[in-house]
Design a protein around this motif. Structure first.
Motif, PDB file in Angstrom:
ATOM      1  N   LEU A  70      -6.969 -10.028   3.821  1.00 46.06           N
ATOM      2  CA  LEU A  70      -7.010  -9.002   4.858  1.00 46.06           C
ATOM      3  C   LEU A  70      -8.291  -9.042   5.671  1.00 46.06           C
ATOM      4  CD1 LEU A  70      -4.977  -7.860   2.605  1.00 46.06           C
ATOM      5  CD2 LEU A  70      -5.333  -5.703   3.774  1.00 46.06           C
ATOM      6  N   CYS A  71      -9.387  -9.341   5.029  1.00 46.23           N
ATOM      7  CA  CYS A  71     -10.634  -9.441   5.779  1.00 46.23           C
ATOM      8  C   CYS A  71     -11.678 -10.173   4.961  1.00 46.23           C
ATOM      9  CB  CYS A  71     -11.155  -8.066   6.204  1.00 46.23           C
ATOM     10  SG  CYS A  71     -11.755  -7.062   4.849  1.00 46.23           S
ATOM     11  N   ALA A  72     -12.687 -10.667   5.648  1.00 45.22           N
ATOM     12  CA  ALA A  72     -13.845 -11.298   5.009  1.00 45.22           C
ATOM     13  C   ALA A  72     -15.069 -10.804   5.752  1.00 45.22           C
ATOM     14  CB  ALA A  72     -13.737 -12.811   5.068  1.00 45.22           C
ATOM     15  N   LEU A  73     -16.016 -10.253   5.037  1.00 46.77           N
ATOM     16  CA  LEU A  73     -17.135  -9.557   5.672  1.00 46.77           C
ATOM     17  C   LEU A  73     -18.477 -10.158   5.265  1.00 46.77           C
ATOM     18  CD1 LEU A  73     -16.014  -5.836   5.041  1.00 46.77           C
ATOM     19  CD2 LEU A  73     -15.347  -7.365   6.916  1.00 46.77           C
ATOM     20  N   THR A  74     -19.417 -10.110   6.208  1.00 44.63           N
ATOM     21  CA  THR A  74     -20.799 -10.511   5.920  1.00 44.63           C
ATOM     22  C   THR A  74     -21.724  -9.364   6.337  1.00 44.63           C
ATOM     23  OG1 THR A  74     -21.284 -11.417   8.103  1.00 44.63           O
ATOM     24  CG2 THR A  74     -20.169 -12.886   6.518  1.00 44.63           C
ATOM     25  N   HIS A  75     -23.027  -9.632   6.286  1.00 39.30           N
ATOM     26  CA  HIS A  75     -23.989  -8.577   6.648  1.00 39.30           C
ATOM     27  C   HIS A  75     -23.762  -8.058   8.060  1.00 39.30           C
ATOM     28  CE1 HIS A  75     -26.609 -10.935   9.364  1.00 39.30           C
ATOM     29  NE2 HIS A  75     -26.218 -11.954   8.628  1.00 39.30           N
ATOM     30  N   GLU A  76     -23.195  -8.894   8.911  1.00 37.92           N
ATOM     31  CA  GLU A  76     -22.966  -8.438  10.290  1.00 37.92           C
ATOM     32  C   GLU A  76     -21.937  -7.312  10.341  1.00 37.92           C
ATOM     33  OE1 GLU A  76     -21.944 -11.877  12.541  1.00 37.92           O
ATOM     34  OE2 GLU A  76     -23.976 -12.719  12.423  1.00 37.92           O
ATOM     35  N   LEU A  81     -26.999   1.222   8.046  1.00 41.18           N
ATOM     36  CA  LEU A  81     -28.207   0.636   7.469  1.00 41.18           C
ATOM     37  C   LEU A  81     -27.826  -0.551   6.591  1.00 41.18           C
ATOM     38  CD1 LEU A  81     -31.317   1.156   7.041  1.00 41.18           C
ATOM     39  CD2 LEU A  81     -30.672   2.511   5.048  1.00 41.18           C
ATOM     40  N   LYS A  82     -28.571  -1.629   6.692  1.00 41.40           N
ATOM     41  CA  LYS A  82     -28.160  -2.840   5.979  1.00 41.40           C
ATOM     42  C   LYS A  82     -28.848  -3.006   4.629  1.00 41.40           C
ATOM     43  CE  LYS A  82     -26.856  -5.133  10.272  1.00 41.40           C
ATOM     44  NZ  LYS A  82     -25.418  -5.349  10.093  1.00 41.40           N
ATOM     45  N   PRO A  89     -35.244   1.448   0.247  1.00 41.94           N
ATOM     46  CA  PRO A  89     -34.117   0.601   0.673  1.00 41.94           C
ATOM     47  C   PRO A  89     -34.557  -0.810   1.053  1.00 41.94           C
ATOM     48  CG  PRO A  89     -34.667   2.168   2.392  1.00 41.94           C
ATOM     49  CD  PRO A  89     -35.572   2.481   1.230  1.00 41.94           C
ATOM     50  N   ASP A  90     -34.680  -1.674   0.060  1.00 36.20           N
ATOM     51  CA  ASP A  90     -35.120  -3.047   0.308  1.00 36.20           C
ATOM     52  C   ASP A  90     -34.058  -4.082  -0.045  1.00 36.20           C
ATOM     53  OD1 ASP A  90     -35.135  -2.843  -2.461  1.00 36.20           O
ATOM     54  OD2 ASP A  90     -36.892  -4.112  -2.695  1.00 36.20           O
ATOM     55  N   THR A  91     -32.932  -3.629  -0.599  1.00 37.06           N
ATOM     56  CA  THR A  91     -31.930  -4.568  -1.098  1.00 37.06           C
ATOM     57  C   THR A  91     -30.807  -4.701  -0.080  1.00 37.06           C
ATOM     58  OG1 THR A  91     -32.442  -3.737  -3.303  1.00 37.06           O
ATOM     59  CG2 THR A  91     -30.441  -5.071  -3.063  1.00 37.06           C
ATOM     60  N   PRO A  92     -30.595  -5.904   0.460  1.00 32.16           N
ATOM     61  CA  PRO A  92     -29.536  -6.047   1.467  1.00 32.16           C
ATOM     62  C   PRO A  92     -28.162  -5.751   0.863  1.00 32.16           C
ATOM     63  CG  PRO A  92     -30.944  -8.009   1.389  1.00 32.16           C
ATOM     64  CD  PRO A  92     -31.297  -7.162   0.210  1.00 32.16           C
ATOM     65  N   VAL A  93     -27.338  -5.042   1.625  1.00 31.63           N
ATOM     66  CA  VAL A  93     -25.959  -4.819   1.181  1.00 31.63           C
ATOM     67  C   VAL A  93     -25.278  -6.178   0.997  1.00 31.63           C
ATOM     68  CG1 VAL A  93     -23.735  -3.831   1.830  1.00 31.63           C
ATOM     69  CG2 VAL A  93     -25.853  -2.589   2.343  1.00 31.63           C
ATOM     70  N   LEU A  94     -25.481  -7.042   1.978  1.00 29.41           N
ATOM     71  CA  LEU A  94     -25.076  -8.444   1.874  1.00 29.41           C
ATOM     72  C   LEU A  94     -26.234  -9.263   2.438  1.00 29.41           C
ATOM     73  CD1 LEU A  94     -21.401  -8.039   3.142  1.00 29.41           C
ATOM     74  CD2 LEU A  94     -22.083  -8.670   0.807  1.00 29.41           C
ATOM     75  N   ASP A 214     -26.120   7.539  -5.613  1.00 32.60           N
ATOM     76  CA  ASP A 214     -25.201   6.528  -5.071  1.00 32.60           C
ATOM     77  C   ASP A 214     -24.784   6.931  -3.653  1.00 32.60           C
ATOM     78  OD1 ASP A 214     -25.265   5.269  -7.519  1.00 32.60           O
ATOM     79  OD2 ASP A 214     -23.097   5.290  -7.845  1.00 32.60           O
ATOM     80  N   ARG A 215     -24.300   8.159  -3.547  1.00 32.55           N
ATOM     81  CA  ARG A 215     -23.806   8.623  -2.242  1.00 32.55           C
ATOM     82  C   ARG A 215     -24.902   8.533  -1.185  1.00 32.55           C
ATOM     83  NH1 ARG A 215     -23.188  14.823  -1.210  1.00 32.55           N
ATOM     84  NH2 ARG A 215     -25.422  14.435  -1.159  1.00 32.55           N
ATOM     85  N   ASP A 216     -26.116   8.903  -1.570  1.00 31.50           N
ATOM     86  CA  ASP A 216     -27.192   8.909  -0.580  1.00 31.50           C
ATOM     87  C   ASP A 216     -27.622   7.506  -0.171  1.00 31.50           C
ATOM     88  OD1 ASP A 216     -26.989  11.612  -0.688  1.00 31.50           O
ATOM     89  OD2 ASP A 216     -28.798  11.935  -1.907  1.00 31.50           O
ATOM     90  N   GLN A 217     -27.234   6.508  -0.942  1.00 30.45           N
ATOM     91  CA  GLN A 217     -27.451   5.125  -0.510  1.00 30.45           C
ATOM     92  C   GLN A 217     -26.230   4.588   0.236  1.00 30.45           C
ATOM     93  OE1 GLN A 217     -29.550   2.590  -3.766  1.00 30.45           O
ATOM     94  NE2 GLN A 217     -28.706   4.360  -4.842  1.00 30.45           N
ATOM     95  N   ILE A 218     -25.043   4.995  -0.195  1.00 28.84           N
ATOM     96  CA  ILE A 218     -23.808   4.445   0.387  1.00 28.84           C
ATOM     97  C   ILE A 218     -23.615   4.936   1.820  1.00 28.84           C
ATOM     98  CG2 ILE A 218     -21.288   4.446   0.218  1.00 28.84           C
ATOM     99  CD1 ILE A 218     -21.677   4.894  -2.860  1.00 28.84           C
ATOM    100  N   ALA A 219     -23.760   6.271   2.001  1.00 31.20           N
ATOM    101  CA  ALA A 219     -23.399   6.864   3.292  1.00 31.20           C
ATOM    102  C   ALA A 219     -24.166   6.234   4.455  1.00 31.20           C
ATOM    103  CB  ALA A 219     -23.584   8.379   3.242  1.00 31.20           C
ATOM    104  N   PRO A 220     -25.503   6.089   4.383  1.00 32.42           N
ATOM    105  CA  PRO A 220     -26.208   5.486   5.520  1.00 32.42           C
ATOM    106  C   PRO A 220     -25.746   4.057   5.801  1.00 32.42           C
ATOM    107  CG  PRO A 220     -27.781   6.415   3.940  1.00 32.42           C
ATOM    108  CD  PRO A 220     -26.427   6.521   3.320  1.00 32.42           C
ATOM    109  N   CYS A 221     -25.406   3.311   4.755  1.00 33.64           N
ATOM    110  CA  CYS A 221     -24.971   1.928   4.974  1.00 33.64           C
ATOM    111  C   CYS A 221     -23.598   1.878   5.632  1.00 33.64           C
ATOM    112  CB  CYS A 221     -24.954   1.154   3.657  1.00 33.64           C
ATOM    113  SG  CYS A 221     -26.600   0.921   2.960  1.00 33.64           S
ATOM    114  N   LEU A 222     -22.787   2.896   5.380  1.00 36.50           N
ATOM    115  CA  LEU A 222     -21.470   2.950   6.027  1.00 36.50           C
ATOM    116  C   LEU A 222     -21.564   3.608   7.396  1.00 36.50           C
ATOM    117  CD1 LEU A 222     -19.268   4.063   2.980  1.00 36.50           C
ATOM    118  CD2 LEU A 222     -19.606   1.740   3.877  1.00 36.50           C
ATOM    119  N   GLY A 223     -22.733   4.138   7.742  1.00 44.32           N
ATOM    120  CA  GLY A 223     -22.876   4.865   9.001  1.00 44.32           C
ATOM    121  C   GLY A 223     -22.119   6.178   8.970  1.00 44.32           C
ATOM    122  N   LEU A 224     -21.984   6.773   7.810  1.00 44.86           N
ATOM    123  CA  LEU A 224     -21.236   8.030   7.663  1.00 44.86           C
ATOM    124  C   LEU A 224     -22.183   9.135   7.209  1.00 44.86           C
ATOM    125  CD1 LEU A 224     -18.065   6.813   5.699  1.00 44.86           C
ATOM    126  CD2 LEU A 224     -18.146   7.568   8.099  1.00 44.86           C
TER     127      LEU A 224
END
Lengths: 741, 198
Positions: A70-76, A81-82, A89-94, A214-224
């Motif tokens: 269905l999809c393939a995703l990278t850091h882009e 927030l990445k 926050p120093d660890t890249p999501v990807l 977890d949520r406080d790290q996830i939400a900014p990375c999802l832009g939510l």
């Protein structure tokens, strides 16, 4: 209070059974890896094969061309927030343009079948330019020519402790010690289910130790915004620190939001070894100076902790190693330097006893050396230097609650020793080597050793450490019923049991339900640092007290009514409370001084081992422990914590090590990474003391971690006693005994 | 809205067997772990219909030859009580009984188990009445996180039936194929010894 009996069964102090116990023994309890939705798809992570490399390009088109993908995703494709991270926050999501450790996530695939997803991930073409991997933490820290793993330099924290100025003494013992990289190895792999919601948000069901962080790290990375990331704790198959950092959380959410489908990610066992942080391996140099009768004059130490490529909880690990680096002993002069270092080795962070475990092995090994140098027993040297209530730690902090270390050691010493069977009468299965029958007893020597540990309970160094509880009393079927709602993660420690026990005791109502943990209530903080009984227990107690005050007022206003009648009239009574422990303060960056901990806990162990000195095989015959827990909330669950902590210390002493060569993990499986089996774990003798800490709810003292500290040095000391080898490194390998360098 | 199974633990004092069904946000989630959609639908490898006899019930399933018994139980029959801890026979979390003998369900293919009587953790209790081994594990707190527990209990049932629970040491010898990372081992020994009638 009127109409209530506060002495209901199953309250604080009882061996109440786990409310989730029946589900767990019948197979109905839903772990994160068991979740299922009919239209879900599977997510898979592509990871770096290199400890250090530049990424020239990533081509996902071969994956996209495969059926079912269905999809393939990278850091882009990271929407916000990445980067994420517990402390910073120093660890890249990807990975972005470079990878810093073997196993670092590089790309994601979602497909309609897990095998298809795996094959598609393997089809992604990543062009790596391999670069020099920094794998020696000494070089990383102290050699200016060493490449930098992170831009700010390779030392992520240096914490000195300085007290006094006398660094000469009649008796001096020195040693260099090493602790290998231990893994939490929870049997439940990292897993969860992300479900896209109609409001553009996402519902995430996951096994974690702390939903809100977890949520406080996830939400900014999802832009939510945070309220659009709704989290519910799924069944947790063990944690031990491994679930403190994020693993698949953001990845599953990204795939779910992109595909519009529920996405399940489950790591396999091998991937799990790459998917979470480990216990920091440590190299330590110690020098202890003492009087001729074994009283400490000074401790000097350098403690180097290899954090791997990202921060995780390394700063706290360094703080613990420094502040507790001399152990629970009175020492007038101290010069300790603890360093956390970036390398391209596997990332390290929280594991049961974090930071305190490593130092404990070294300072306890030193105490044994000191005993020998002074001609006194291992117990005696510890008793002569033991802290007690009123003692000053090396940070200047005064221990202001009971700390009866000398008494604990005397009790431990007085336990009868297990009998040593006559040479001819041995059950061969009980000898080192077990059913492999490698000996009939020839070459087998018995040894006894002692270990002492001190662990800080709750988060330290000024962290705003709190928990939130919502408690509601209402009628259900005509009877009063309590609903306790917190976000605290039950990870097996029995926290749901304790929450229900507290509610029963405080409200005198025996029907209690603990609601599933989720983010619809305030943060409970982490299920780590042995803190949840204290902090979430305190929050539940406070909320219950607030509810009780309202019920008391109702009773006063309506004399003669029973509780059900009052509730009938008033409707549900609900209160929410936050609970904080006493504030703590940062360590002074130069001297390490400061009241950095809120509570300190002691455990002492005695180990008895049989060692086949020719083959280097060790059989632990018995482990005995004395622990002061302040107040026992649940005897049955507490003993389980002591067993479990002790066994993980045994693992570190004798078998558990992630073997890393040139930054690569060589043993990511349970065939090659050995954790104790039922045969390795000997019978235990446990004595529990209850000297209350007046600052804590019910006087309790956190209990899960301290046994993990003291069992390792006790076993190492016992093996030394049996073999006469110095054994400066754990885990102790057969060749260290049989073929010393 | 998709049906099925975001079920989580409902921890009640008076009804511990109750299974709470949570709402997944705006999604109406509902009930019962009956999987209707074959996970492997459309996959390329050859598959065939087999009959698995599990907990006294016959299930006809189409599986590829490569599907392990563990995956068939978990993903085709929705019997997720049997756990996947390593998928290569190291941890024992997937232990089930085949004709009364304990096997690691990750190390056998589903097609090889046709005709055998498979018992999983879901098949032990008689209605609401726990099997004595389940009751003993509960009483002795022989688990913490509980993810190894179904495998421990299945292995323990066989251990007793084999006559290998005559002493604490014997129990340890014959239970050493089941890892418990919470290390509830002392309590597991106690539970098995009690269920075996000491």
């Amino acid at each position: 209070m009127s109409g209530m009996d506060t002495r209901v069964a199953g309250g604080v102090g009882a061996s109440a059974l786990r409310p989730d116990g029946t589900l767990k023994v019948t197979g109905e309890f839903a772990y994160s890896s068991d979740l299922w939705l009919d239209d879900m798809v599977w997510g898979v992570t592509l990871r770096s094969p290199h400890p250090s490399a530049r990424i020239r390009s990533i081509d996902v088109t071969p994956a996209l061309a495969m059926p079912g993908v269905l999809c393939a995703l990278t850091h882009e494709d990271v929407p916000g927030l990445k980067f994420h991270g517990l402390d910073h926050p120093d660890t890249p999501v990807l990975a972005i343009d470079r990878v810093r450790y073997q196993g670092e996530p590089v790309a994601l695939v979602a497909a309609d079948h897990p095998e298809r997803a795996r094959r598609a991930a393997a089809a992604i073409v990543v062009d790596y330019e391999v670069t020099e991997a920094v794998t020696d933490p000494w070089r990383a820290a102290f050699d200016p020519s060493c490449p930098k793993v992170q831009e700010g330099g390779n030392v992520l924290r240096h914490q000195p402790v300085r007290v006094g100025s006398v660094f000469e003494a009649p008796v001096v013992v020195t040693g260099e010690y090493e602790v290998g990289m231990q893994d939490q190895a929870p049997l439940g792999p990292e897993s969860g289910l992300a479900v896209p919601a109609e409001d553009g948000g996402v519902d995430l069901f996951v096994a974690t130790q702390w939903l809100h962080v977890d949520r406080d790290q996830i939400a900014p990375c999802l832009g939510l915004p945070p309220e659009k990331v709704r989290m519910t704790l799924a069944g947790v198959g063990g944690a031990f620190g491994a679930r403190e950092d994020l693993s698949m959380q953001i990845h599953a959410c990204m795939l779910a939001l992109r595909t519009g489908r529920p996405v399940k990610i489950v790591y396999g066992r091998e991937e799990s070894f790459f998917g979470h942080v480990h216990r920091h391996p440590a190299r330590m140099r110690y020098e202890h100076g003492a009087t001729e009768d074994g009283r400490l004059v000074y401790v000097k130490a350098e403690i180097l902790l290899d954090g791997g490529a990202y921060r995780s909880s390394s700063p706290a690990v360094v703080g613990n190693a420094a502040s507790l680096g001399a152990g629970p002993y009175e020492v007038p002069n101290v010069a300790i330097d603890a360093y956390g270092v970036y390398t391209n080795n596997p990332p390290c962070g929280a594991m049961r006893g974090f930071g305190a475990v490593q130092a404990c092995f070294a300072y306890e090994s030193q105490m044994d050396k000191l005993a020998e140098a002074c001609g006194i027993s291992p117990v005696e040297v510890r008793v002569r230097n033991a802290v007690s209530q009123g003692s000053r730690l090396i940070t200047g902090q005064v221990i202001d609650s009971p700390a009866p270390l000398a008494e604990m050691l005397r009790e431990l010493e007085a336990f009868p020793l297990p009998e040593e069977p006559a040479a001819g009468g041995r059950d061969l299965r009980a000898l080192p080597g077990g059913v492999a029958q490698t000996t009939h007893g020839e070459g087998v020597r018995r040894g006894v050793g002692y270990g002492v540990g001190i662990k800080n309970i709750c988060f330290s160094e000024g962290f705003d450490d709190f928990s939130t509880a919502r408690v509601r009393v209402e009628l259900a079927g005509g009877e009063p019923h309590v609903l306790v709602h917190t976000a605290a993660a039950e990870v097996g420690q029995g926290l749901v049991t304790v929450q229900a026990q507290i509610a029963r005791t405080e409200l005198g109502i025996d029907r209690v339900t603990v609601a599933p943990a989720d983010t619809r209530v305030g943060s409970a903080g982490s299920s780590s640092a042995s803190r949840q009984s204290y902090v979430t227990g305190g929050a539940v107690k406070a909320a219950c007290e607030a509810v009780r005050a309202r019920l008391d007022k109702l009773a006063e206003e309506n004399p003669g009514l029973t509780l059900p009648e009052l509730l009938e009239r008033s409707g549900p009574v609900e209160e929410t409370r936050e609970y904080r422990h006493r504030p703590t303060y940062p360590m002074d960056p130069v001297t390490g001084q400061g009241d950095s901990h809120t509570q300190l806990a002691l455990c002492v162990h005695r180990a008895v081992v049989d060692v086949d000195v020719e083959l280097g095989l060790v059989k632990v015959v018995e482990l005995a422990a004395v622990q002061d827990v302040g107040r026992v909330l649940n005897p049955l669950a507490l003993e389980g914590q002591i067993h479990g902590g002790t066994a993980q210390g045994l693992g570190l002493a004798l078998m558990e090590e992630i073997q890393v060569v040139d930054g690569r993990v060589r043993n990511p499986s349970f065939t090659d990474y050995l954790i104790p089996t039922i045969l390795d774990m000997p019978p235990m003798r446990v004595s529990i003391l209850e000297n209350a800490d007046p600052a804590a709810p019910y006087g309790l003292r956190g209990a899960g971690e301290p046994p993990t500290l003291s069992s390792t040095p006790a076993i190492a000391a016992a093996v030394r006693a049996a073999t006469g080898r110095p054994l400066p490194r754990v885990p102790i390998r057969p060749q260290d005994i049989a073929l010393p360098a | 809205m998709p049906l099925l199974w975001v079920k989580l633990h409902g921890m009640t004092q008076d009804g511990p067997t109750r299974r709470d069904v949570l709402k997944a946000g705006a999604t109406a989630a509902a009930i019962t772990p009956v999987l209707t959609q074959p996970v492997l639908a459309g996959a390329a490898a050859p598959s065939g219909a087999i009959t698995l006899l599990v907990n006294g019930e016959r299930h006809q399933v189409e599986v590829e030859a490569r599907v392990t018994l563990l995956d068939a139980l978990r993903e085709r029959l929705a019997l997720t009580g049997t756990k996947k801890g390593c998928d290569r026979g190291e941890c024992g979390a997937c232990t089930v009984l085949a004709d009364g003998k304990r096997i690691k369900s990750c190390l056998t293919l589903a097609v090889m188990q046709e005709g055998r009587e498979i018992t999983t953790i879901e098949g032990l209790a008689e209605g609401d009445e726990l099997h004595p081994m389940q009751a003993a594990f509960l009483k002795h707190d022989a688990f913490q996180c509980g993810i190894c527990t179904p495998g421990q209990i299945m292995s323990a049932v066989a251990c007793v039936a084999e006559g290998h629970a005559g002493s604490d040491q014997e129990v340890r010898d014959w239970m050493s194929g089941n890892l418990c990372r919470c290390s509830c081992y002392p309590n597991i020994v106690d539970a098995i010894r009690e269920a075996a009638g000491r």
